[in-house]
Write a protein that holds these residues in place. Sequence first.
Motif, PDB file in Angstrom:
ATOM      1  N   PHE A   1       3.914   9.181  -8.796  1.00  0.00           N
ATOM      2  CA  PHE A   1       3.431  10.550  -8.702  1.00  0.00           C
ATOM      3  C   PHE A   1       3.742  11.390  -9.934  1.00  0.00           C
ATOM      4  N   HIS A  59      -2.752   4.444  -7.204  1.00  0.00           N
ATOM      5  CA  HIS A  59      -3.285   4.607  -5.856  1.00  0.00           C
ATOM      6  C   HIS A  59      -4.491   5.544  -5.839  1.00  0.00           C
ATOM      7  N   ASN A 114      -7.243  10.053  -3.373  1.00  0.00           N
ATOM      8  CA  ASN A 114      -5.832   9.708  -3.280  1.00  0.00           C
ATOM      9  C   ASN A 114      -5.646   8.857  -2.027  1.00  0.00           C
ATOM     10  N   SER A 115      -5.454   7.540  -2.218  1.00  0.00           N
ATOM     11  CA  SER A 115      -5.323   6.644  -1.071  1.00  0.00           C
ATOM     12  C   SER A 115      -4.040   6.877  -0.292  1.00  0.00           C
ATOM     13  N   MET A 116      -3.076   7.535  -0.936  1.00  0.00           N
ATOM     14  CA  MET A 116      -1.819   7.845  -0.268  1.00  0.00           C
ATOM     15  C   MET A 116      -2.032   8.874   0.844  1.00  0.00           C
ATOM     16  N   HIS A 157       0.859  -1.178   0.000  1.00  0.00           N
ATOM     17  CA  HIS A 157       0.000   0.000   0.000  1.00  0.00           C
ATOM     18  C   HIS A 157       0.903   1.238   0.000  1.00  0.00           C
ATOM     19  N   PRO A 158       0.653   2.209  -0.879  1.00  0.00           N
ATOM     20  CA  PRO A 158       1.531   3.395  -0.966  1.00  0.00           C
ATOM     21  C   PRO A 158       1.693   4.129   0.359  1.00  0.00           C
ATOM     22  N   THR A 159       0.623   4.217   1.143  1.00  0.00           N
ATOM     23  CA  THR A 159       0.727   4.904   2.428  1.00  0.00           C
ATOM     24  C   THR A 159       1.749   4.227   3.319  1.00  0.00           C
ATOM     25  N   HIS A 198      -5.802  -1.890  -3.915  1.00  0.00           N
ATOM     26  CA  HIS A 198      -4.900  -2.414  -2.879  1.00  0.00           C
ATOM     27  C   HIS A 198      -5.546  -3.542  -2.081  1.00  0.00           C
ATOM     28  N   ARG A 238       8.419   6.415  -5.953  1.00  0.00           N
ATOM     29  CA  ARG A 238       7.691   7.671  -5.770  1.00  0.00           C
ATOM     30  C   ARG A 238       7.537   8.410  -7.107  1.00  0.00           C
ATOM     31  N   PHE A 252       5.411   4.911   1.706  1.00  0.00           N
ATOM     32  CA  PHE A 252       5.980   6.266   1.727  1.00  0.00           C
ATOM     33  C   PHE A 252       5.929   6.928   3.093  1.00  0.00           C
ATOM     34  N   GLN A 253       5.015   6.499   3.951  1.00  0.00           N
ATOM     35  CA  GLN A 253       4.927   7.135   5.254  1.00  0.00           C
ATOM     36  C   GLN A 253       5.565   6.314   6.371  1.00  0.00           C
TER      37      GLN A 253
END
Length: 585
Positions: A260, A387, A409-411, A228-230, A335, A256, A233-234
């Motif tokens: 993006f 995403h 935006n799921s991110m 999952h992008p979140t 996802h 990324r 990246f987080q």
Amino acid sequence: MDPPAAEVLHYSDEEQSSTLLLQLHKLRAESILTDVILCAGRTEIPCHRNVLASSSAYFRAMFCNGFRETRQTKVDMKGVGPVILTSIVDYVYTGLISIGLDNVLHLMQAASMLQFGRLFEACSRFLQSQLRPDNCLSMFRLSDLMNCDSLRKKAKEMAMESFTDVSSSEDLCELSLQELMGYLEDDSLCAQEEEVFETLVAWIRHDPISRRGTISNLFKKVRLRHLHPTYLFQFIANDPLIQSSTLCTEIIESVRRLMFSIGTRSIRDFVVDFKPLWAAPRRCSHDDTLVVVGGRRNNELTSREALVFDEKKQKWQRLTKLPVRLYKASHVALHSILYVLGGLITNTSSSQVSRTVYTLSLKTNQWRTAEPMLEPRFAHQTVSYLHFIFVLGGLGSDRQLTAGVERYNSMFNQWEAVAPMPETVLYPAVATTNQRIYMFGGQDATHDPVRLIQVYHIGRNMWCTMENRTVKNVSAPAVVLDETIYIIGGYTRRVMAYDTEANRFVKCANLKERRMHHAATGLNNKLYVTGGRYVSGHDAIEDTDAFECFDPKTDTWTCKGRLPFKLFDHGCLTLTCVTQNWKKS
């Protein structure tokens, strides 16, 4: 005349062999005719050489190949304890032996040394019966020490199938780098990629001084495309271990830019080492599963049912029901999460247009609410890309057609409005591929069909339109397979394959009836179509519980059975989950 042929009885005494063995056992117990004594410490066991030589290749070599043991009356059995030697000699004469946790390892070692193959495998089967997630890694190591293939195979299978439990065991932190890499790179590992990352981090932190330098090699085993992008990246990007590695930060930055920089970059633009990491497939333990949700059931109530198709049993099984009845909601997968967006709430006395978003994961089999849409709507279309989730058109809270489009935006868990549709239409066929959303046909506010293809470029936030007389669909699903868009029915029997590069339609095998308000999805390179309404031979519109499959390679339709009930205006989606994980809930 020839004499009559003599009658012959071929007698088989089934008790002879067992009786003979028992008699030999009695003779041994009384030291009658014994000709060798096996010694272990101070224990002496009289035996018959011929019985021992007949039972094992080890003893046959010892007593029949001219070794000194052939002439000795006493043979010292080094490496075998008195209790174990006694048990094995009893086993030779009786075929009986007791295997328990207190003696299995010693028995296994002795059986291996003395070449009692069946006893060795019996010990292996006993150990296999004791396998648990918290001991399978140590059992795997034991199998290497014992050179036991059957135990090794079963221990590895359990480690792969129960990796969520195995990853929290102390034994995992004791694995070598090569052993851990072997598990993490295996396609059959039953784990989410998030678990893979957390496992390698826990392994490094168990011995940070000597293991810190392994982060780059281990991180390459995480299949980033399926995270999952979140989370990537987080959480991962901010992990101190990742930040300490230049290669890891470069890989994350490549992902990324890919996600993006929509419309301006492709995988070809990134570092060479990153390409195979991005292309890594989902693990074999991840099944693509067909799910049906919501819709209108038997032309009566709006359904709260969610169904999953068990491919192996060829049966539908029920998931947790939707919290509310939603008429003409939209459905999409992103996802490995099922999203149900908007719709007309029919639970209350007066229907209300909703902007609520419900989500379901097969991992938990529980419905949750997500960030609501900007505007309430129903009879709208929804697609996902990377995403993002895009919601297009439909009817608003005033029951009027809307051209509005919004993007989730799921991110960042945020909704935002994007460029509206050029032409306001209802019930078009919608699909997304190659950074574009394609919207085929539909009907206008006066219920007239629209012969138009509307194309939205995701990266540029721009629409264009193309008139096409081939477009003739209302209330039809569209599915992408191998970058080809298939439009299935829509008040017609036609199935059209649209080549986006050539802007060309190819006609496929027809549906059996004129179909509309049905749903479809792609699964294992085939199209699956569920339910809907059809025009009967008497021009009457009827509901159906049909469940059909289209194979583009053979251009043929096959029946896959039936839905549990007749259904239309529902969602049919493909969700990915760890094998059979949803059954555990």
